[in-house]
Write an enzyme that holds these catalytic residues in place. Structure first.
Site, short mmCIF file in Angstrom:
data_model
loop_
_atom_site.label_atom_id
_atom_site.label_comp_id
_atom_site.label_asym_id
_atom_site.label_seq_id
_atom_site.Cartn_x
_atom_site.Cartn_y
_atom_site.Cartn_z
N LYS A 127 -1.47 -14.80 4.08
CA LYS A 127 -0.18 -15.85 4.44
C LYS A 127 -0.94 -17.10 4.61
O LYS A 127 -2.06 -17.64 4.50
CB LYS A 127 0.67 -15.32 5.57
CG LYS A 127 1.43 -13.97 5.12
CD LYS A 127 2.34 -13.34 5.91
CE LYS A 127 2.72 -12.28 5.66
NZ LYS A 127 3.72 -11.36 6.68
N ASP A 128 -0.44 -17.74 5.45
CA ASP A 128 -1.26 -18.92 6.35
C ASP A 128 -1.58 -20.10 5.31
O ASP A 128 -2.82 -20.41 5.30
CB ASP A 128 -2.45 -18.36 7.10
CG ASP A 128 -1.67 -17.54 8.16
OD1 ASP A 128 -0.88 -18.00 8.85
OD2 ASP A 128 -2.22 -16.32 8.34
N GLY A 170 -5.20 -18.18 -4.06
CA GLY A 170 -4.13 -18.80 -2.98
C GLY A 170 -5.18 -19.32 -2.05
O GLY A 170 -4.93 -20.65 -1.85
N ILE A 203 -9.96 -8.04 -6.26
CA ILE A 203 -10.09 -7.03 -7.11
C ILE A 203 -9.45 -6.91 -8.73
O ILE A 203 -9.49 -6.19 -9.37
CB ILE A 203 -9.37 -5.84 -6.61
CG1 ILE A 203 -8.09 -5.78 -6.37
CG2 ILE A 203 -9.93 -5.22 -5.30
CD1 ILE A 203 -7.09 -4.32 -5.98
N ASP A 204 -8.31 -8.14 -8.81
CA ASP A 204 -7.87 -8.29 -9.96
C ASP A 204 -8.37 -8.75 -11.06
O ASP A 204 -8.30 -8.80 -12.31
CB ASP A 204 -6.49 -8.87 -9.63
CG ASP A 204 -5.69 -8.69 -8.58
OD1 ASP A 204 -5.55 -7.39 -8.47
OD2 ASP A 204 -5.07 -9.55 -8.00
N ARG A 216 0.82 18.36 -18.35
CA ARG A 216 1.74 17.38 -17.70
C ARG A 216 1.57 15.83 -18.17
O ARG A 216 0.38 15.67 -18.80
CB ARG A 216 1.78 17.10 -16.20
CG ARG A 216 2.54 18.16 -15.49
CD ARG A 216 2.43 18.16 -13.80
NE ARG A 216 3.47 19.00 -13.41
CZ ARG A 216 3.16 19.39 -11.99
NH1 ARG A 216 2.28 18.93 -11.25
NH2 ARG A 216 3.86 20.48 -11.72
N ARG A 231 4.71 13.17 -13.98
CA ARG A 231 4.59 12.78 -12.60
C ARG A 231 3.67 11.61 -12.26
O ARG A 231 3.04 11.05 -13.24
CB ARG A 231 3.61 13.89 -12.14
CG ARG A 231 4.10 15.21 -11.99
CD ARG A 231 5.52 15.24 -11.11
NE ARG A 231 6.60 16.28 -11.30
CZ ARG A 231 6.34 17.70 -10.88
NH1 ARG A 231 5.52 17.87 -10.21
NH2 ARG A 231 7.27 18.28 -11.23
O1 F6P Z 1 -4.58 -9.74 -5.26
C1 F6P Z 1 -4.97 -8.26 -4.96
C2 F6P Z 1 -3.92 -7.43 -4.61
O2 F6P Z 1 -4.21 -6.17 -4.14
C3 F6P Z 1 -2.99 -7.22 -5.87
O3 F6P Z 1 -3.66 -6.61 -6.87
C4 F6P Z 1 -1.76 -6.80 -5.33
O4 F6P Z 1 -0.79 -7.11 -6.26
C5 F6P Z 1 -1.69 -7.57 -4.08
O5 F6P Z 1 -2.94 -7.99 -3.77
C6 F6P Z 1 -0.83 -6.93 -3.17
O6 F6P Z 1 -0.72 -7.68 -2.02
P1 F6P Z 1 -0.35 -6.98 -0.41
O7 F6P Z 1 -1.37 -6.63 0.28
O8 F6P Z 1 0.27 -8.07 0.14
O9 F6P Z 1 0.70 -5.81 -0.92
#
Ligand code: F6P
Length: 376
Positions: free
Chosen positions: A77-78, A121, A143-144, A179, A284
């Site tokens: 945030k922030d 961000g 990580i994305d 499954r 599942r």
């Molecule tokens: O950007 C990293 C990430 O882990 C994304 O893969 C995921 O959508 C998001 O942050 C989750 O954010 P939060 O910690 O706010 O749930």
């Protein structure tokens, strides 16, 4: 140009493995090579506003390179340029720019420059602080793996290992119970974690945001495997994946965050839709969720993180400002923050460019060549 004697460090956005390796690399370089002082602000930009920091000396960063998370803590945030300070009558937020307060705190602490470690961000605010006159260098974290202008971000590799390990384990139940196992992974609006984790973990179907899927194609793939005598299937679905003509599945709206939309739950929806069409298998669902963000950093993330940290300090001391360190091939270089996240208005909350999986690219073609379906 003012001389740099003291550096402030911030980790912002979601945590991931490798953050401490960056802190380790930059702190040791700052102290050993340049004789600088280093302080780390706690909980991302909120630490700048609250003047909440800790001294980073050689002792503070000793033995942390492998540890997941961040010793400085973090926050997604922030945005200090668009800071929620009160609620309005409808429960929404009222915003103001509090970045001057943060600058004032840095001046009082005699901080001459900032190294900001984060995703889009966090790096947007890094660009904006640089515009306000304090020299800033960014370090790409997520990580994305969705930040443009760098081949990789640190944190991604460790997450891939977690996904691969999880898929190896999920295979056991898939095979033993005949499954269909749906596994949801993170990645926001890009499919890097899904495609590379899915390929490594032996997925039969991989659904990514870049290739909208058709349920019929997934059902066909399951039938095809039945006919081959392989009565199970692993379906990896990225949290940002959507059906053709459909929309993403939103888990939560976080109103006081710069990036308000949190994705999640598409795997649950997909599981129910598949079960409604598939009679001869149980379907599942597992959501790997925050497991993907935690844990001991992989060798790759430790080394790239450390190298990013070293390079960030070297850049600052060469007089560079408003740049982001990055990795091209096996080399570390740098690029303007504005090229990475756009040169939009200071304080804007919209996101800059993103690095997508190429739906027609080599990686997708290779996956298709070994029989993986993308549901298209
Ligand atoms: O950007 C990293 C990430 O882990 C994304 O893969 C995921 O959508 C998001 O942050 C989750 O954010 P939060 O910690 O706010 O749930």
């Amino acid at each position: 140009m003012e001389p740099i004697r003291k550096i402030g460090v911030i980790t912002g956005g979601g945590d991931c493995s490798g953050l401490n390796a960056v802190i380790n690399g930059l702190t040791k370089t700052a102290i050993n090579t340049y004789g600088l002082e280093v302080i780390g602000y706690r909980r991302g930009y909120s630490g700048l506003l609250r003047d909440d920091y800790q001294v980073l000396d050689l002792d503070a960063v000793s033995g942390i390179m492998h540890e997941g998370g961040t010793i400085l803590k973090t926050s997604n945030k922030d945005n200090l340029f668009h800071y929620p300070y009160a609620k309005d009558e409808e429960g929404g937020f009222l915003y103001k720019d509090v970045s001057d307060q943060a600058l004032e705190n840095m001046r009082r602490n005699q901080v001459d420059a900032l190294i900001v470690i984060g995703g889009d961000g966090t790096l947007t605010s890094a660009r904006d602080f640089n515009r306000k006159g304090i020299p800033v260098i960014g370090v790409p974290k997520t990580i994305d793996n969705d930040l443009p202008e760098t081949d990789v971000t640190f944190g991604y590799n460790t997450s891939l290992s977690t996904i691969t390990d999880a898929l190896d384990k999920i295979h056991t139940t898939a095979y033993s119970h005949d499954r269909i196992m749906v596994v949801e992974v993170m990645g926001r609006n890009t499919g890097w974690l899904a495609i590379e984790g899915g390929i490594a973990g032996g997925a039969d179907v991989i659904l990514i945001p870049e290739i909208p899927y058709d349920l019929d194609r997934i059902v066909e793939k399951v039938k095809e495997r039945d006919e081959l005598g392989k009565q199970f299937a692993i379906v990896v679905v990225s949290e940002g994946a959507k059906e053709k003509d459909g929309d993403v599945t939103v888990r939560e709206i976080v109103k006081d965050s710069a990036d308000t939309v949190r994705l999640g739950g598409v795997g649950d929806v997909l599981t129910r839709n598949l079960q409604a069409r598939i009679e001869n298998h149980e379907v599942r669902y597992t959501n790997l969720s925050y497991l993907q963000r935690g844990g001991i950093a992989s060798q790759f993330d430790r080394v790239i993180g450390m190298r990013f940290g070293v390079a960030a300090v070297d850049l600052l001391m060469r007089g560079e400002r408003g740049r982001m360190v990055r990795c091209r091939g096996r080399e570390i270089s740098d690029v303007a923050l504005e090229t990475v996240i756009g040169d939009g208005k200071t304080g804007e909350t919209s996101r800059g460019g993103r690095k997508f999986v190429d739906a027609q690219g080599q990686l997708v073609r290779a996956a298709k060549a070994i029989g993986i379906s993308f549901g298209d």
